[in-house]
Enzyme design. Sequence first.
Site, mmCIF file in Angstrom:
data_model
loop_
_atom_site.group_PDB
_atom_site.id
_atom_site.type_symbol
_atom_site.label_atom_id
_atom_site.label_comp_id
_atom_site.label_asym_id
_atom_site.label_seq_id
_atom_site.Cartn_x
_atom_site.Cartn_y
_atom_site.Cartn_z
ATOM 1 N N TYR A 1 -15.120 -1.306 9.266
ATOM 2 C CA TYR A 1 -13.735 -0.862 9.458
ATOM 3 C C TYR A 1 -13.262 -1.228 10.874
ATOM 4 O O TYR A 1 -12.198 -1.833 11.058
ATOM 5 C CB TYR A 1 -13.678 0.656 9.259
ATOM 6 C CG TYR A 1 -12.304 1.272 9.375
ATOM 7 C CD1 TYR A 1 -11.310 0.981 8.452
ATOM 8 C CD2 TYR A 1 -12.018 2.185 10.389
ATOM 9 C CE1 TYR A 1 -10.056 1.580 8.546
ATOM 10 C CE2 TYR A 1 -10.780 2.786 10.485
ATOM 11 C CZ TYR A 1 -9.806 2.484 9.561
ATOM 12 O OH TYR A 1 -8.573 3.079 9.645
ATOM 13 N N GLY B 1 0.848 -1.206 0.000
ATOM 14 C CA GLY B 1 0.000 0.000 0.000
ATOM 15 C C GLY B 1 0.876 1.247 0.000
ATOM 16 O O GLY B 1 0.533 2.261 0.606
ATOM 17 N N LYS C 1 -10.459 -3.901 12.203
ATOM 18 C CA LYS C 1 -9.307 -3.431 12.995
ATOM 19 C C LYS C 1 -9.198 -4.185 14.325
ATOM 20 O O LYS C 1 -8.106 -4.565 14.738
ATOM 21 C CB LYS C 1 -9.369 -1.911 13.216
ATOM 22 C CG LYS C 1 -9.097 -1.086 11.954
ATOM 23 C CD LYS C 1 -7.701 -1.353 11.407
ATOM 24 C CE LYS C 1 -7.360 -0.534 10.177
ATOM 25 N NZ LYS C 1 -6.108 -0.981 9.522
ATOM 26 N N ILE D 1 -0.686 -1.710 -6.138
ATOM 27 C CA ILE D 1 -1.570 -2.483 -7.024
ATOM 28 C C ILE D 1 -1.707 -1.740 -8.354
ATOM 29 O O ILE D 1 -1.591 -0.509 -8.395
ATOM 30 C CB ILE D 1 -2.968 -2.715 -6.397
ATOM 31 C CG1 ILE D 1 -3.565 -1.408 -5.883
ATOM 32 C CG2 ILE D 1 -2.929 -3.763 -5.301
ATOM 33 C CD1 ILE D 1 -5.019 -1.495 -5.481
ATOM 34 N N ILE E 1 -2.373 -7.356 -1.771
ATOM 35 C CA ILE E 1 -2.407 -8.027 -0.466
ATOM 36 C C ILE E 1 -3.313 -9.256 -0.470
ATOM 37 O O ILE E 1 -3.163 -10.150 0.366
ATOM 38 C CB ILE E 1 -2.821 -7.028 0.639
ATOM 39 C CG1 ILE E 1 -2.496 -7.590 2.016
ATOM 40 C CG2 ILE E 1 -4.305 -6.663 0.554
ATOM 41 C CD1 ILE E 1 -2.380 -6.602 3.108
ATOM 42 N N GLY F 1 -0.475 4.874 -0.969
ATOM 43 C CA GLY F 1 -1.609 5.452 -0.239
ATOM 44 C C GLY F 1 -1.199 6.624 0.638
ATOM 45 O O GLY F 1 -0.059 7.098 0.580
ATOM 46 N N GLN F 2 -2.130 7.086 1.471
ATOM 47 C CA GLN F 2 -1.896 8.296 2.270
ATOM 48 C C GLN F 2 -0.674 8.143 3.185
ATOM 49 O O GLN F 2 0.186 9.010 3.226
ATOM 50 C CB GLN F 2 -3.135 8.630 3.127
ATOM 51 C CG GLN F 2 -3.032 10.012 3.778
ATOM 52 C CD GLN F 2 -3.877 10.166 5.041
ATOM 53 O OE1 GLN F 2 -4.423 9.206 5.572
ATOM 54 N NE2 GLN F 2 -3.986 11.389 5.519
HETATM 55 C C1 AKB Z 1 -10.812 7.087 9.113
HETATM 56 O O1 AKB Z 1 -11.359 8.174 9.358
HETATM 57 O O2 AKB Z 1 -11.389 6.108 8.650
HETATM 58 C C2 AKB Z 1 -9.344 6.944 9.457
HETATM 59 C C3 AKB Z 1 -9.136 6.462 10.848
HETATM 60 C C4 AKB Z 1 -9.321 7.364 11.981
HETATM 61 O O3 AKB Z 1 -8.807 5.334 11.041
HETATM 62 N N1 AKB Z 1 -8.677 8.189 9.253
#
Ligand code: AKB
Length: 317
Positions: free
Chosen positions: A142, A8, A146, A34, A54, A11-12
């Site tokens: 998300y 990655g 995590k 990628i 990945i 990316g940012q």
């Molecule tokens: C998001 O906003 O999804 C990310 C984070 C805080 O993980 N910047």
Amino acid sequence: MKNVLVIGATGQIGSELTMELRKRYNGDIVAGYIPGAEPKGELLESGPSEIVDITNDQQIAATVSKYQIDTIYNLAALLSAVAEAKPQLAWKIGMGGLFNVLEVAREKNCAVFTPSSIGVFGNNTPKDKTPQDTIRNPRTMYGVTKVSGELLSDYYYIRFGVDTRSVRFPGLISYVTPPGGGTTDYAVDIYYEAVKKGHFVCPIAAGTFMDMMYMPDALHAAIQIMEADPSRLKHRNSFNIASMSFDPEIIAGNIRKYMPEFTIEYKIDPLRQAIADSWPNSLDDTCAREEWDWEPHYTLDVMTQDMLSKLKTRFKK
Ligand code: AKB
């Protein structure tokens, strides 16, 4: 010598972390990307790059063998708002991808850094000065990936001895590569719009506090945790780290200090607002400070001055 694979890398975080690692170590720092997100300019010219998807364990293993990689930075992920729109893909990348990385690391003896996030916390988590070890009950895909990623990374350390380490990143602010689809993105966009238009339409309500960090501090954290003395680490996946906490009014007020004509209005995005409301107002990062001497260097005011000056130069304002 250190050989590192950054997955990655365009990316940012990856675009800046790869360059920082190349400055710091004299081995091969491989930019994994990628197709469609190829490295360009200095990132392309300053070191090797390879296609590393990945979700393709063969590609990861082949690149690790080719460059005798000892450390993998696994930065592939969909950010929180995009992950809600594409939960299946978020799981495939976040968890399927992490599993691939950990398996390669187990077989080829690599250390692994996988960023976690303030997104691991949820509505039942203490909101202010959120402790290191507390309730993690996110209701976003998300956050689910995590939390699961933290558990899986700890499992690989305990069960197989894979040297996994991580930090929970807050919203990251940078003028180099924009984030894509996060809840905290407004805190980057506000600087771009301030410089380009002098006005910002904010998707997050006034009074919504979230932890944020300037990118140089985040890069420093990602490198420092991997260099930390393992005998001091009581935690691994993942450490709270903190730098600053603000709401849209505070950042807008700080921008106004340098651009008095700057204005803000609110047009709330219900999805992002609900995610932001479920996240902490601020984190307690005592364990990171005690176990590997974590310390941020940038304040909101110093960050604002740097962001505005860099973006004004870029957009010739
Ligand atoms: C998001 O906003 O999804 C990310 C984070 C805080 O993980 N910047």
